[in-house]
Design a protein around this motif. Structure first.
Motif, PDB file in Angstrom:
ATOM      1  N   THR A 234       0.733  -1.355   0.076  1.00 29.88           N
ATOM      2  CA  THR A 234      -0.059  -0.087   0.072  1.00 29.88           C
ATOM      3  C   THR A 234       0.854   1.320   0.001  1.00 29.88           C
ATOM      4  N   ASN A 235       2.128   1.177   0.580  1.00 34.70           N
ATOM      5  CA  ASN A 235       2.870   2.349   0.465  1.00 34.70           C
ATOM      6  C   ASN A 235       3.868   2.523  -0.517  1.00 34.70           C
ATOM      7  N   GLY A 236       3.543   1.724  -1.439  1.00 32.29           N
ATOM      8  CA  GLY A 236       4.230   1.823  -2.880  1.00 32.29           C
ATOM      9  C   GLY A 236       5.467   0.815  -2.696  1.00 32.29           C
ATOM     10  N   GLN A 237       5.623  -0.308  -1.794  1.00 28.83           N
ATOM     11  CA  GLN A 237       6.717  -1.071  -2.071  1.00 28.83           C
ATOM     12  C   GLN A 237       6.098  -2.430  -2.731  1.00 28.83           C
ATOM     13  N   PRO A 238       7.004  -2.565  -3.610  1.00 27.49           N
ATOM     14  CA  PRO A 238       6.715  -3.754  -4.584  1.00 27.49           C
ATOM     15  C   PRO A 238       7.040  -5.076  -3.708  1.00 27.49           C
ATOM     16  N   ARG A 239       6.472  -6.173  -4.005  1.00 30.70           N
ATOM     17  CA  ARG A 239       6.714  -7.228  -3.212  1.00 30.70           C
ATOM     18  C   ARG A 239       7.062  -8.549  -4.122  1.00 30.70           C
ATOM     19  N   SER A 240       7.948  -9.410  -3.908  1.00 30.21           N
ATOM     20  CA  SER A 240       8.301 -10.404  -4.571  1.00 30.21           C
ATOM     21  C   SER A 240       7.467 -11.730  -3.984  1.00 30.21           C
TER      22      SER A 240
ATOM     23  N   LEU B 189       8.702 -10.925   2.672  1.00 27.62           N
ATOM     24  CA  LEU B 189       7.486 -10.263   3.098  1.00 27.62           C
ATOM     25  C   LEU B 189       7.739  -8.837   3.495  1.00 27.62           C
ATOM     26  N   HIS B 190       8.711  -8.629   4.162  1.00 26.03           N
ATOM     27  CA  HIS B 190       9.337  -7.525   4.776  1.00 26.03           C
ATOM     28  C   HIS B 190       9.753  -6.332   3.935  1.00 26.03           C
ATOM     29  N   GLY B 191       9.960  -6.758   2.716  1.00 30.80           N
ATOM     30  CA  GLY B 191      10.462  -5.992   1.723  1.00 30.80           C
ATOM     31  C   GLY B 191      12.167  -5.489   2.173  1.00 30.80           C
ATOM     32  N   MET B 192      12.772  -6.716   2.285  1.00 26.66           N
ATOM     33  CA  MET B 192      14.444  -6.523   2.764  1.00 26.66           C
ATOM     34  C   MET B 192      15.173  -6.696   1.398  1.00 26.66           C
ATOM     35  N   TRP B 193      14.795  -5.816   0.642  1.00 24.51           N
ATOM     36  CA  TRP B 193      15.722  -5.702  -0.729  1.00 24.51           C
ATOM     37  C   TRP B 193      16.796  -4.509  -0.777  1.00 24.51           C
ATOM     38  N   TYR B 194      17.732  -4.771  -1.433  1.00 25.12           N
ATOM     39  CA  TYR B 194      18.562  -3.778  -1.524  1.00 25.12           C
ATOM     40  C   TYR B 194      18.086  -2.656  -2.103  1.00 25.12           C
ATOM     41  N   PRO B 195      18.630  -1.342  -1.451  1.00 26.55           N
ATOM     42  CA  PRO B 195      18.065  -0.341  -1.975  1.00 26.55           C
ATOM     43  C   PRO B 195      17.935   0.078  -3.200  1.00 26.55           C
ATOM     44  N   THR B 196      18.832  -0.161  -4.178  1.00 24.19           N
ATOM     45  CA  THR B 196      19.095   0.420  -5.403  1.00 24.19           C
ATOM     46  C   THR B 196      18.094  -0.433  -6.281  1.00 24.19           C
ATOM     47  N   VAL B 197      17.645  -1.797  -5.913  1.00 30.84           N
ATOM     48  CA  VAL B 197      16.567  -2.908  -6.473  1.00 30.84           C
ATOM     49  C   VAL B 197      15.169  -2.006  -6.304  1.00 30.84           C
TER      50      VAL B 197
ATOM     51  N   ARG C 157      14.485   0.962  -5.473  1.00 30.37           N
ATOM     52  CA  ARG C 157      14.541   2.334  -6.099  1.00 30.37           C
ATOM     53  C   ARG C 157      14.397   2.107  -7.623  1.00 30.37           C
ATOM     54  N   THR C 158      15.133   1.297  -8.286  1.00 29.50           N
ATOM     55  CA  THR C 158      14.773   1.006  -9.592  1.00 29.50           C
ATOM     56  C   THR C 158      13.462   0.570  -9.915  1.00 29.50           C
TER      57      THR C 158
ATOM     58  N   GLN D  64      16.025   0.672 -20.052  1.00 30.15           N
ATOM     59  CA  GLN D  64      17.303   0.083 -20.244  1.00 30.15           C
ATOM     60  C   GLN D  64      18.495   0.785 -19.428  1.00 30.15           C
ATOM     61  N   GLU D  65      18.319   2.006 -19.137  1.00 33.87           N
ATOM     62  CA  GLU D  65      19.535   2.690 -18.389  1.00 33.87           C
ATOM     63  C   GLU D  65      19.271   2.264 -16.853  1.00 33.87           C
ATOM     64  N   ALA D  66      18.248   2.305 -16.283  1.00 34.58           N
ATOM     65  CA  ALA D  66      18.038   2.002 -14.997  1.00 34.58           C
ATOM     66  C   ALA D  66      18.206   0.465 -14.509  1.00 34.58           C
ATOM     67  N   LEU D  67      17.940  -0.502 -15.596  1.00 37.43           N
ATOM     68  CA  LEU D  67      18.385  -1.679 -15.258  1.00 37.43           C
ATOM     69  C   LEU D  67      19.842  -2.025 -15.339  1.00 37.43           C
ATOM     70  N   ALA D  68      20.465  -1.322 -16.355  1.00 36.08           N
ATOM     71  CA  ALA D  68      21.786  -1.567 -16.444  1.00 36.08           C
ATOM     72  C   ALA D  68      22.690  -0.937 -15.262  1.00 36.08           C
ATOM     73  N   MET D  69      21.900   0.415 -14.890  1.00 36.44           N
ATOM     74  CA  MET D  69      22.750   0.797 -13.720  1.00 36.44           C
ATOM     75  C   MET D  69      22.574  -0.115 -12.095  1.00 36.44           C
ATOM     76  N   CYS D  70      21.298  -0.668 -12.347  1.00 37.41           N
ATOM     77  CA  CYS D  70      21.155  -1.258 -11.076  1.00 37.41           C
ATOM     78  C   CYS D  70      21.700  -2.712 -11.131  1.00 37.41           C
TER      79      CYS D  70
END
Length: 378
Positions: A91-97, A106-114, A116-117, A138-144
């Motif tokens: 709900t707060n805009g955090q995608p979930r895997s 479940l707690h969204g413990m992803w690396y920050p750049t992932v 943000r991308t 293309q640019e965002a995924l390559a940088m991530c």
């Protein structure tokens, strides 16, 4: 405004429509510009804090929280509570895997750049044209992917190579899963100029200065103009394919390293025997005691390291199917190494030596591997 008002009243709102379209173009141009800056500064040049690189400690902490909840409540209550926390994050805009069901996911413990991308792409997808979005994605995924490689190197220096590889596998899987809903082609065409011919032609011009103004076919200036024209080259870059290729490279490196860790003694003794058979067949082979020691040491390595490897895979990946796919080549490699040793022993060693070596069969190795693998937590 354009779709609901200007298009329905093209004559009356013609001037207003022109102004709104110009305003829209200016805003989109500014958005693209700011997106380029954001991708560079907050993704490619992201400087992680010690907490961002605290792997596997972060995952162990979340696992401990889930275990404590499990002790306090029933399993259904725990799953309900985790699901509520996950829904709140979405709900707060955090995608979930959905690659796994671990508390870390479940707690969204992803690396920050992932994170943000994916958030950046999800916002740009709704407010930019398809072609513009393809270039930005293309640019965002390559940088991530580059940021994940940098983070993995840092984790390898402070923790272990296994942690670094599984960290990268986990987040590349998340990237591949999360970009799937974007129904766009992630490939873009890039045009570049090949200037290598200019250098060669310029050197030829300098060496033939005396023929600069020749009136025949050997005119150096004319040849420079004809041969020094830069060539236009087209390249197609597919960011989704690059994610898959990097994931494949990391998985293959993990498999090779795990195989080397588990089967190194047997692999080394096989190489020694094959070297003797190929180069000096008259020389004696390694004694049976040496081969037996290699077999015993390999079995000890399997019993010692395999439970830790499986625990790490469960901790990072939290998906039985993914763990099976990643571990299957490791197991197959072990079986093949022991089968190769078994074939050599049957051909080159006596019955007494075979009794000393006691090389296990493929079925016995498979049973040993299975006995060292703990059942995945439900």
């Amino acid at each position: 405004m354009i779709e609901e008002h200007v298009n329905n009243n093209p004559v009356q709102l013609e001037a207003f429509g022109t102004t709104v379209r110009q305003l829209l173009q200016d805003v989109q141009e500014r958005l693209v510009y700011r997106s380029h800056i954001y991708i560079r500064s907050d993704i490619l040049h992201f400087r992680p804090s010690p907490g961002d690189l605290a792997y596997p400690e972060k995952l162990l902490m979340m696992q401990s929280i889930a275990a404590s909840l499990q002790r306090q409540d029933s399993g259904g209550s725990v799953n309900s509570r985790l699901s509520q926390m996950s829904s709140a994050s979405e709900t707060n805009g955090q995608p979930r895997s959905h690659t796994g069901n671990s508390p870390a996911d479940l707690h969204g413990m992803w690396y920050p750049t992932v994170r943000r991308t994916l958030l950046c792409l999800s916002k740009l997808y709704r407010c930019t044209e398809r072609g513009v979005f393809q270039g930005l994605s293309q640019e965002a995924l390559a940088m991530c992917v580059q940021s994940l490689q940098n983070a993995a190197r840092a984790i390898a220096e402070t923790k272990s190579l296994r942690d670094a590889q599984l960290f990268e596998v986990k987040h590349l899987l998340i990237l591949r899963e999360q970009i799937a809903p974007f129904h766009v082609d992630f490939s873009v065409r890039e045009i570049s100029l090949d200037l290598s011919k200019i250098k060669t032609a310029a050197m030829g011009l300098v060496q033939r200065r005396s023929q600069l103004f020749a009136l025949n076919s050997s005119n150096a200036l004319l040849e420079f103009l004809l041969e020094g024209t830069p060539a236009v080259q087209e390249h197609t870059r597919d960011s989704k394919r690059e994610v898959d290729l990097q994931l494949k490279r990391v998985c293959e490196a993990f498999i090779r390293g795990t195989q080397q860790l588990l089967q190194q003694p047997v692999h080394s003794v096989i190489l020694r025997i094959e070297a003797v058979l190929e180069s000096a067949p008259d020389q004696p082979l390694p004694p049976a005691e040496t081969v037996a020691a290699a077999v015993t040491e390999t079995q000890r390595l399997i019993k010692t390291h395999l439970p830790d490897i499986q625990q790490s895979m469960q901790l990072y990946l939290a998906n039985r199917e993914t763990e099976f796919i990643l571990f299957k080549p490791v197991k197959v490699g072990l079986l093949q190494r022991f089968q190769r040793l078994q074939d050599i022993i049957m051909q080159q060693y006596s019955d007494d030596d075979r009794m000393i070596i006691m090389c296990p069969s493929q079925d016995q190795v498979s049973v040993l591997v299975s006995s060292c693998m703990q059942p995945a937590p439900s």
